[in-house]
Design an enzyme around this catalytic site. Structure first.
Site, PDB file in Angstrom:
ATOM      1  N   HIS A 163       0.836  -1.195   0.000  1.00 12.18           N
ATOM      2  CA  HIS A 163       0.000   0.000   0.000  1.00 12.18           C
ATOM      3  C   HIS A 163       0.877   1.255   0.000  1.00 12.18           C
ATOM      4  CE1 HIS A 163       1.002  -0.690   4.125  1.00 12.18           C
ATOM      5  NE2 HIS A 163       0.469   0.451   4.511  1.00 12.18           N
ATOM      6  N   ALA A 164       0.263   2.389   0.147  1.00  2.70           N
ATOM      7  CA  ALA A 164       0.984   3.651  -0.047  1.00  2.70           C
ATOM      8  C   ALA A 164       2.184   3.808   0.880  1.00  2.70           C
ATOM      9  CB  ALA A 164       0.024   4.821   0.123  1.00  2.70           C
TER      10      ALA A 164
END
Lengths: 602, 93
Positions: B21-22
């Site tokens: 994820h980010a």
């Protein structure tokens, strides 16, 4: 883009809140990406264009660093997101791609930014995992920040509006409107939204003229343009001529005189010719609006929406904050009743704290009582605040979005637990208050007879009931014309609920938009609804209308109406019987929520 | 680019709950930034730039995804090893 256009432009939208204003436009360019234009940049200025972009990113970076450093440790999660945004600013796929686009296509930085971002968005929109799909919004946030710095608009901070302006926006979220210094807003103009959108409701309750659903206003109107807004007719005039200005100033004076005239009688009860009294109540969202209800002659608060205190903030409000606000409203209205609706989070009223709960279809998702029963802590905090505030006046509590019998029992159980805990603590409270439910889901109509056993009153929320029954999204401009309060199915549902209320001897209220439209009034009177609750500025007109009606006549008409097959048949019947009276009461003014009249005219 | 045709790569499995994820992509990008040449993340037939968070996010790597980390230039081997360790440790989450 410096051509100065001064030709008069007339735009037609949906008149969502009556009244007329003339003033300067203030663009809330939240979707700056959309109003960007493409233009070619000559070879020798390309370096300059790239530097302009780099400077904008640098400023965006400084802004973010400042925000992060000012954030408190409690909001660590929020800070983490901003830190990711900080890295995204310089991401190759964004930063390098944009520089590359400026260079290759010889275009302005804004257009390159817009192009790159929309390409990225389409990549993310197609991803199957919701987490990754949602990341498109992070990129958009970052891009917006760069765009604002590019266009030199600075941070568009609605909070900072210091002069009297007309707000022009693609759309306004509840979070936006909660930030606005409302005393500085003369009028609202938006491209999206309809009569029942959030902005429409806010504008009407605060008596600020609003024209919504204009589609292209943000493309046509520029900052500081002089505009005329007629929230009654739905017209917006950009660069008005002298004659136009004179015409609208006259119209405004006439409207104000009319308002003053009908306000005169509004503090007396609304009693029909044959002696039937209906309580006319106000709907409020901000505690400050209670004054407007009182000034317009409201007999109480029929719907106190409590979501506002939960919006645009990072933590939930605590009990004492809620208690203070509730007590303010209750004391101002006392001894008249205040009906507090417990938290009804829905699609456009998201608490920032619950931003992780991605829902495809929030209107059918975790909202209203469903949310509260799932989060007992949040629900009990609110119930405790209501119970304590109830010691200071006349209070009722109602639960929204009830669709199952068990939900009533569960909510009442929590209410008892909250009261019991307060008693144990020796707090001052009043637990002997009336408990009711919103009837706004078709299933609740069908089993209303069962539900009536457990509550003191029903309050019909027509906006949602119509939306759920007719499968119409009322904020969607493509379907909002199908939103018919006078659909035969809706009238029959109302009849069914009214019969149950009479049989079970519980009180029946209505608090949707439908209650505030004089055109619907004969039907509501015939149904024997005890209280009608509406936007405060509709109260005087409705009271005036009731004084001209005979309840017995309306009952005859309802019998005919129940035989009709279509909403236009019903409208015609109503129009033939009461059309003249409605226009007389409203003084020939097409105003307030005139969805029905609009349908007849078209 | 003497080493450019010499494939240097290592496989790894995404073990943390949230996937790539980010935040985790940001950590990879931070390490990859120090590489002198290209660093790639490969999943199936897709190959993305490990210096770009956005590019890595487009892979949509959820927990359990098999990925390959690849460098184009042998002296970047340390960067490669650090990324593999990071992924295998579940990004320290």
């Amino acid at each position: 883009m410096s051509d100065t256009q001064t030709r008069e432009i007339i735009l037609q939208g949906i008149g969502a809140a009556p009244g007329i204003c003339v003033g300067k436009a203030y663009l809330v360019d939240k979707e700056g990406v959309n109003v960007v234009r493409r233009y070619a940049v000559p070879e020798d200025l390309l370096q300059n264009e790239k530097n302009r972009f780099r400077t904008a990113v640098k400023k965006a970076r400084e802004e973010l660093i400042k925000i992060i450093s000012e954030s408190s440790k409690e909001f660590q999660e929020h800070t983490n997101i901003l830190e990711t945004h900080l890295i995204l600013l310089k991401d190759k796929m964004l930063y390098d791609k944009i520089i590359e686009n400026i260079e290759q296509d010889k275009i302005n930085a804004e257009w390159a930014l817009k192009k790159v971002v929309s390409n990225l968005q389409s990549v993310f929109k197609n991803m199957s995992d919701p987490y990754f799909r949602e990341r498109a919004s992070d990129i958009v946030h970052v891009a917006d920040r760069i765009m604002r710095n590019l266009t030199g608009a600075g941070t568009v901070d609605i909070k900072g509006i210091t002069k009297r302006v007309i707000l022009v926006a693609a759309d306004l979220s509840p979070a936006d409107t909660s930030q606005i210094q409302l005393e500085n807003i003369m009028g609202f103009i938006t491209d999206r939204g309809g009569i029942t959108s959030h902005t429409g409701i806010i504008a009407r309750t605060l008596e600020i003229p609003a024209v919504l659903g204009l589609e292209h206003s943000t493309h046509v109107i520029r900052n500081d343009d002089i505009i005329v807004v007629d929230g009654s007719s739905g017209e917006v005039i950009v660069h008005p001529s002298e004659e136009t200005l004179v015409k609208f100033v006259k119209r405004r004076l006439k409207y104000e005189a009319f308002r003053a005239a009908i306000l005169k009688g509004s503090h007396f009860p609304a009693k029909t010719i044959d002696g039937v009294t209906v309580s006319i109540m106000g709907n409020i969202e901000l505690p400050e609006e209670v004054v407007s209800v009182r000034d317009n002659g409201g007999d109480g608060i029929g719907l106190y929406r409590t979501e506002f205190q939960y919006m645009s903030r990072l933590v939930f409000p605590n009990e004492s904050e809620l208690f203070d606000k509730y007590r303010d409203v209750i004391e101002v209205m006392s001894p008249k009743p205040v009906t507090i609706r417990t938290l009804d989070i829905n699609g456009d009223k998201a608490i920032s704290d619950s931003r992780h709960d991605d829902e495809e279809n929030p209107a059918l998702g975790l909202r209203g009582i469903r949310y509260c029963l799932k989060k007992p802590d949040i629900f009990k905090t609110q119930l405790r605040a209501i119970l304590r505030a109830a010691a200071f006046g006349n209070v009722r509590v109602m639960f929204p979005m009830i669709c199952c019998f068990g939900e009533i029992l569960a909510a009442k159980q929590m209410f008892r637990e909250a009261a019991g805990a307060l008693e144990k603590e020796g707090a001052r409270l009043n637990r002997e208050i009336e408990i009711g439910i919103m009837i706004e889901v078709p299933s609740a109509v069908v089993i209303a007879d069962l539900m009536a056993e457990e509550v003191d009153f029903f309050s019909i929320g027509t906006n949602d009931l119509i939306q759920y029954s007719l499968a119409i999204d009322r904020g969607n401009k493509y379907t909002s014309h199908l939103y018919h309060p006078l659909h035969p199915a809706i009238i029959r549902m109302l009849k069914q609920v009214s019969d149950v209320a009479k049989e079970k001897k519980i009180k029946l209220f209505m608090c949707g938009e439908m209650a505030g439209d004089p055109f619907n009034l004969p039907i509501l009177l015939a149904l024997g609804i005890d209280e009608l609750s509406m936007n405060p500025q509709s109260i005087p007109v409705i009271k005036r209308m009731i004084r001209s009606l005979k309840a017995a006549d309306t009952e005859m008409l309802l019998k005919e109406i129940l035989k009709q097959k279509t909403s236009s048949d019903i409208m015609e019947l109503l129009n033939n019987a009461y059309g003249d009276l409605v226009s007389e009461v409203m003084n020939g003014q097409m105003a307030v929520s005139s969805a029905n009249q609009r349908a007849i005219q078209s | 680019m003497a080493y450019s045709d010499k494939d240097i790569s290592k496989d790894a499995v995404i073990v943390n709950e949230l996937g790539l994820h980010a935040r985790s992509a940001a950590k990879i990008a931070e390490i990859a930034r120090h590489a002198k040449s290209n660093v790639w993340i490969i999943k199936g037939s897709e190959k993305v730039d490990a210096k770009s968070i956005i590019d890595m996010l487009t892979l949509g790597c959820t927990k359990g995804s098999n990925i390959t980390i690849k460098i184009d230039y042998q002296p970047d081997i340390e960067v490669l090893d650090r990324i593999v360790r990071l992924v295998e440790s579940g990004f320290g989450e």
